[in-house]
Design a protein around this motif. Structure first.
Motif, PDB file in Angstrom:
ATOM      1  N   LEU A 256       0.827  -1.201   0.000  1.00  0.00           N
ATOM      2  CA  LEU A 256       0.000   0.000   0.000  1.00  0.00           C
ATOM      3  C   LEU A 256       0.862   1.251   0.000  1.00  0.00           C
ATOM      4  O   LEU A 256       1.917   1.296   0.642  1.00  0.00           O
ATOM      5  N   TYR A 257       0.407   2.277  -0.690  1.00  0.00           N
ATOM      6  CA  TYR A 257       0.934   3.628  -0.537  1.00  0.00           C
ATOM      7  C   TYR A 257       0.165   4.243   0.621  1.00  0.00           C
ATOM      8  O   TYR A 257      -0.986   4.653   0.461  1.00  0.00           O
ATOM      9  N   ALA A 258       0.787   4.277   1.805  1.00  0.00           N
ATOM     10  CA  ALA A 258       0.028   4.529   3.031  1.00  0.00           C
ATOM     11  C   ALA A 258       0.782   5.489   3.944  1.00  0.00           C
ATOM     12  O   ALA A 258       1.485   5.064   4.859  1.00  0.00           O
ATOM     13  N   PRO A 259       0.655   6.817   3.732  1.00  0.00           N
ATOM     14  CA  PRO A 259       1.405   7.761   4.553  1.00  0.00           C
ATOM     15  C   PRO A 259       0.848   7.984   5.954  1.00  0.00           C
ATOM     16  O   PRO A 259       1.508   8.604   6.783  1.00  0.00           O
ATOM     17  N   SER A 260      -0.371   7.509   6.211  1.00  0.00           N
ATOM     18  CA  SER A 260      -0.944   7.638   7.561  1.00  0.00           C
ATOM     19  C   SER A 260      -1.640   6.316   7.906  1.00  0.00           C
ATOM     20  O   SER A 260      -1.151   5.255   7.528  1.00  0.00           O
TER      21      SER A 260
END
Length: 618
Positions: free
Chosen positions: A165-169
């Motif tokens: 996942l592209y998951a910054p939070s």
């Protein structure tokens, strides 16, 4: 392999099969959706009330992976509130084992594998009931406890399916079993149950979920290599040759001065080091650097003539000067700690974690403040490198117009936009992504940076173990590995440390001005070897990561890593307690190192806690 998607709208039916509170998949919100159009790359689903779901699957041939982007649009007449939206949803994957990567401070990336049986996720005797494994992270440190990654394995047929996942939070991943020997994988923003996320979708409004990657392969290393190669980082034009970094933190421990940095610059000048980075403690009225974060005025006792004197000196020695900042946080000795109107709030008061408040990155005042003190500093003082740290997390969420999880997500997105603003105003800027070491080592942050701190593991035995773990989630060319040099170092410790850096980007620190000529010779040999294998580090494929230890603090056995590029390969071997020589260890993996032509080597692995690297022709 293609993804579909699901959404859950507040007020609509939850799924049965004992899943309410475990998962929002299979809800009544999907009733009425019909496939309206489909081509090779995109599928669109619509409900009678005008709600539209689009899923774009874009195949990346050079990585042999698929990028997934899910969007939802409200073409209806009433406002809808989402409480779950998948970024990725892949169904009916034959699998019996689940692979995850654990992560805590200075212990990033430990591989954990469980069988479906061990997790009590075998389908029921009647295929009734849904088994759910749900894991993820809450907060603004997205790599904490787990990486946003999962792989499932069909061990009978030797097939792996991986999702990143592209998951910054806050994020979540779910693995579900309903019937038979197949699983479904879903992932995206942590939902209302797990991450306090709700998002209003106004009539005519469109929302794009964070993207995801999917790949299949014949081994865990194979599938991870594909996911990592699909990442597209924005590398600075000046950072095109795997340059060596020297960060002075483990020399001054947060107490840099013009004198001690000139001393370091003099000692490492002409050694082929590209960057000299000044870490924390250059600002405010620093006593303890931790307490003055957020006051970005130059400490005149430590730098009486300002920072331009330092950067001119470093550039005069042939290196690019770097500087450390912690943009989003502020501590009690900084004036910004008390700027309540410009701080993130929870329950109506400033969100406080330890001695930290968080600047509200959605506030224009904050962006103007950081533009002046961060970008202005970089420009005025001719810095070419910035290390951006982030040393605590906002947790479950914060106050704002939406659900707490969505309020949090939007603030982190603005932080990422500030990264882009820096690069726009300073196109050659080299950005290092750091969050207490490895807490932001996920794709969306990694694509904004030239490199990252792989960990805060400085002088510990786990150094090569963590460095090898990172091959599964980020590009080794972006993974900056600490090698801290001390005057008391034995040859074995130097080899152990320097060989660790061959697993990523070489990052040096420590009291190098105290090293004797023999120690400098070992270090110089290591830097020469690193340059010779840097193309393999940057462009190769990691085919073997094998470590037979279960402890970071007291490792036993050994670790063997092999990375291949064309007809050459790099082998890095570290011995721990109760170890055997490389030939014996490799033999257990079915590898005979004597069959390869030796082109170069560094180090000697002839005893416990020693190391050796080989460049071979295959």
């Amino acid at each position: 392999m293609k993804s579909t998607a699901e959404v859950k709208i507040a007020g609509e039916r939850y799924a049965d099969n004992y899943t309410c509170g475990l998962t929002m998949l299979g809800s009544g919100s999907m009733d009425g959706f019909e496939l309206k159009s489909e081509n090779e790359n995109e599928s669109e689903y619509r409900r009678p009330d005008g709600l539209r779901l689009k899923v774009r699957n874009t195949y990346c041939a050079e990585a042999d992976a698929t990028e997934v982007v899910t969007t939802i649009q409200n073409d209806g007449s009433r406002t809808l509130t989402m409480e779950m939206l998948t970024s990725v949803l892949v169904r009916e994957i034959k699998a019996d084992r689940i692979h995850r990567l654990l992560s805590f401070w200075s212990a990033e990336g430990k591989h954990k594998v469980d069988t479906i049986k061990e997790l009590d996720m075998e389908h029921s005797w009647s295929n009734h009931g849904v088994r759910v494994l749900k894991f993820g992270n809450l907060g603004s440190m997205p790599v904490r406890q787990f990486f946003p990654f999962v792989a499932v394995e069909d061990s009978k047929n030797g097939v792996f399916t991986g999702v990143q996942l592209y998951a910054p939070s806050s994020w979540q991943i779910e693995v579900l079993v309903k019937e038979g020997d197949t699983v479904s994988i879903a992932g995206g923003i942590a939902d209302r149950d797990y991450g306090h996320w709700t998002k209003k979708l106004m009539p005519g409004e469109c929302f794009e979920a964070p993207k995801a990657l999917i790949a299949t392969g014949k081994s865990l290393e194979d599938v991870c290599d594909k996911l990592v190669k699909a990442q597209k980082p924005d590398i600075s034009p000046v950072d095109d040759r795997m340059g060596i970094v020297f960060n002075e933190y483990c020399a001054t421990w947060g107490n840099p001065t013009i004198d001690n940095l000139k001393k370091l610059a003099d000692k490492i000048a002409g050694k082929g080091i590209q960057y000299l980075v000044m870490d924390s403690g250059w600002y405010g009225k620093c006593g303890y650097w931790w307490d003055w974060r957020g006051d970005w005025t130059v400490n005149k006792e430590r730098f009486p003539n300002g920072l331009k004197e330092l950067t001119d000196y470093i550039r005069g020695k042939g290196m690019i000067p770097g500087i450390w900042f912690e943009l989003e946080n502020t501590s009690q000795e900084a004036q910004t700690f008390y700027e309540e109107d410009h701080l993130v709030k929870k329950d109506g008061v400033p969100l406080t974690v330890g001695n930290v408040h968080f600047l509200d990155m959605e506030d224009p005042w904050v962006i103007e403040h950081l533009t002046k003190y961060v970008i202005g500093n970089l420009k005025d003082n001719d810095f070419g490198y910035i290390k951006i740290d982030y040393n605590d997390t906002m947790g479950m969420g914060c106050d704002g117009p939406e659900g707490m999880g969505e309020n949090l997500r939007k603030k982190v997105i603005v932080t990422q936009n500030f990264f882009r603003k820096m690069k726009k105003e300073l196109p050659d800027l080299v950005i290092e992504n750091c969050s207490s070491g490895g807490h932001r080592l996920e794709p969306s942050f990694m694509e904004l940076a030239s490199m990252a701190s792989f960990s805060d593991a400085h002088e510990c035995l786990s150094l090569p173990i963590i460095a090898a773990n990172m091959h599964r989630v980020i590009k080794p060319s972006q993974s900056q590995i600490w090698a801290v040099m001390r005057a008391g170092d034995s040859d074995e410790r130097i080899w152990y440390s320097i060989c660790s850096t061959f697993l990523g980007r070489m990052g040096l620190s420590g009291d190098v001005y105290d090293l004797n000529d023999h120690q400098w010779e070992l270090l110089s040999q290591g830097m020469d070897f690193y340059r010779r294998v840097s193309d393999i580090i940057r462009d190769g494929k990691t085919t073997v990561i094998s470590a037979d230890t279960d402890s970071y603090n007291e490792p036993t056995g050994a670790q063997f890593v092999m990375r291949v590029l064309g007809d050459k390969a790099l082998i890095v071997y570290h011995r721990f307690a109760d170890s055997v020589d490389m030939k014996e260890f490799a033999g257990k993996l079915g590898i005979n190192v004597d069959n390869y032509k030796l082109l170069d080597k560094y180090g000697i692995a002839d005893k416990d806690f020693s190391a050796q690297a080989l460049l071979i022709q295959i």
